[in-house]
Structures are given as structure tokens and as C-alpha cells.
Design a protein around this motif. Sequence first.
Motif, short mmCIF file in Angstrom:
data_model
loop_
_atom_site.label_atom_id
_atom_site.label_comp_id
_atom_site.label_asym_id
_atom_site.label_seq_id
_atom_site.Cartn_x
_atom_site.Cartn_y
_atom_site.Cartn_z
N ASN A 80 14.36 29.29 49.00
CA ASN A 80 15.35 28.73 50.13
C ASN A 80 16.49 27.91 49.46
N MET A 81 16.54 27.72 48.10
CA MET A 81 17.82 27.03 47.70
C MET A 81 19.04 27.60 47.85
N PHE A 82 19.01 28.77 47.78
CA PHE A 82 20.32 29.66 47.92
C PHE A 82 20.68 30.22 49.19
N LYS A 83 19.95 29.74 50.41
CA LYS A 83 20.27 30.39 51.72
C LYS A 83 21.61 29.89 51.96
N LEU A 84 22.25 28.50 51.76
CA LEU A 84 23.36 28.31 52.33
C LEU A 84 24.45 28.67 51.01
N ALA A 85 24.14 28.38 49.91
CA ALA A 85 24.96 28.77 48.70
C ALA A 85 25.23 30.26 48.33
N GLY A 86 24.13 31.03 48.88
CA GLY A 86 24.25 32.45 48.61
C GLY A 86 25.47 33.19 49.17
N SER A 87 25.74 33.00 50.38
CA SER A 87 26.94 33.39 50.83
C SER A 87 28.32 32.90 50.14
N VAL A 88 28.29 31.68 49.47
CA VAL A 88 29.40 31.27 48.78
C VAL A 88 29.40 32.19 47.21
N ILE A 89 28.11 32.21 46.85
CA ILE A 89 28.20 33.04 45.41
C ILE A 89 28.86 34.77 45.79
N VAL A 90 28.19 34.97 46.98
CA VAL A 90 28.63 36.57 47.17
C VAL A 90 29.94 36.53 47.60
N PHE A 91 30.54 35.80 48.41
CA PHE A 91 32.13 35.68 48.60
C PHE A 91 32.60 35.41 47.26
N GLY A 92 32.19 34.63 46.48
CA GLY A 92 33.10 34.37 45.11
C GLY A 92 33.08 35.67 44.20
N THR A 93 31.78 36.38 44.14
CA THR A 93 31.58 37.43 43.45
C THR A 93 32.67 38.85 43.92
N VAL A 94 32.69 38.70 45.19
CA VAL A 94 33.42 39.76 45.93
C VAL A 94 34.78 39.60 45.50
N ALA A 95 35.03 38.32 45.72
CA ALA A 95 36.64 38.02 45.76
C ALA A 95 37.02 38.03 44.19
N ALA A 96 36.24 37.73 43.24
CA ALA A 96 36.56 37.78 41.90
C ALA A 96 36.88 39.47 41.56
N PHE A 97 35.90 40.00 42.03
CA PHE A 97 36.05 41.69 41.67
C PHE A 97 37.46 42.13 42.41
N ILE A 98 37.74 41.92 43.57
CA ILE A 98 38.98 42.45 44.06
C ILE A 98 40.18 41.98 43.47
N ILE A 99 40.21 40.80 43.27
CA ILE A 99 41.13 40.09 42.18
C ILE A 99 41.49 40.66 40.85
N ALA A 100 40.34 41.06 40.35
CA ALA A 100 40.20 41.45 38.84
C ALA A 100 40.76 43.07 39.17
N LEU A 101 40.38 43.70 40.10
CA LEU A 101 40.82 45.00 40.46
C LEU A 101 42.21 45.14 40.66
N VAL A 102 42.65 44.22 41.57
CA VAL A 102 44.32 44.24 41.69
C VAL A 102 45.12 43.91 40.60
N LYS A 103 44.59 42.87 39.72
CA LYS A 103 45.07 42.70 38.42
C LYS A 103 45.25 43.56 37.46
N THR A 104 44.14 44.48 37.28
CA THR A 104 43.96 45.66 36.49
C THR A 104 44.86 46.67 36.88
N LEU A 105 45.10 47.02 38.12
CA LEU A 105 45.97 48.12 38.63
C LEU A 105 47.34 47.62 38.29
N LEU A 106 47.77 46.49 38.60
CA LEU A 106 48.88 45.78 38.37
C LEU A 106 49.31 45.90 36.96
N ILE A 107 48.57 45.67 35.95
CA ILE A 107 48.66 45.65 34.53
C ILE A 107 49.05 47.28 34.30
N LYS A 108 48.09 47.99 34.56
CA LYS A 108 48.30 49.49 34.62
C LYS A 108 49.59 50.15 34.98
#
Length: 156
Positions: free
Chosen positions: A124-152
Motif C-alpha cells: 500500500n505504500m506506493f498507492k498514492l505515490a505510484g501515480s507520481v512515479i508512473v507519470f514521472g517515468t513516462v514524462a522523462a521517456f517522452i522528453i528524452a525521446l524528443v531531445k534525442t530526435l532533436l539532436i539527431k
Amino acid sequence: MAKKQPTAAQKDYQNLASTYEKKRPVLKNCLYAFVIGGLVCTLGQCLNVFFYTYFDFTEKTAGNPTVAVLIFIATLFTGLGFYDRIAQVAGAGTAVPVTGFANSIASAAIEHRTEGYVLGVGGNMFKLAGSVIVFGTVAAFIIALVKTLLIKAGVI
């Protein structure tokens, strides 16, 4: 899908309820959130300077022990019941920094400790924080993907 319109009686009730509703002091709440959130960030900056001044850290590597100490302090204050009192006054000022994340995990763990360590605390300890972790991971992936595409593409 059309939104259901309130009836005349519901509108009258909403108008009556709004006259008795206590006005929220938005400006005062924003000021408290700004000041207390700023104090938390100032404490973090002081810890950062302390670590690279008195220990063998650089300015870049001093961030890790700083975050660890802030998480420890927030978890300790949550366990002692101080953090909730501070959060009632500060609102978003304590929720935004890493201390708010530590509070959400620690308070869920404390709340469910009677259910056992594995199914209660661990489950139960990640019930509330789990959404923050998922959103942070997805946002980091999208930003890294955009940065990589812009560098390429040679844009940056």
C-alpha cells in the motif's frame, strides 16, 4: 454526450449553499505555500552547500545526500506527526518538493502497518505515490525521446 442541466430546485440550493460557504483565503494560502516551500528549498540548498563544503562532494554530487537527508527529515516528521500540521498551513508548499513525495509514501506505510509488512506496508505504500512515479517515468521517456530526435535532426 450532453451534460445534465440542474433543475430549478438544484440551482436554488446551490445559490443558498454558496451564500453560507466560507470564502477561501486564496492569496493567504498561496503566500504560506510560497514561503514554506521556499524554506524547504532553502534548507535543501543549505544542506547542499554543507555537503560540498565540509565533505568530499562536488557541487554536482552533493545533490544525492541532500535529497536523502530531506527525505529522512520528511519521513521522521511524518512519523512524529509534525508534517501533517505543517502541511495544513503550507498546503502545496510541502507537497511539491521531494519532501511531499516522502510524506506520501511514509504516511501510507504508517497507515497500513497493522496489515503486515508485505501486504500492508509493501502493498500500500506506493498507492498514492505510484501515480507520481508512473507519470514521472513516462514524462522523462517522452522528453528524452524528443531531445534525442532533436539532436539527431541537428536542431540542438
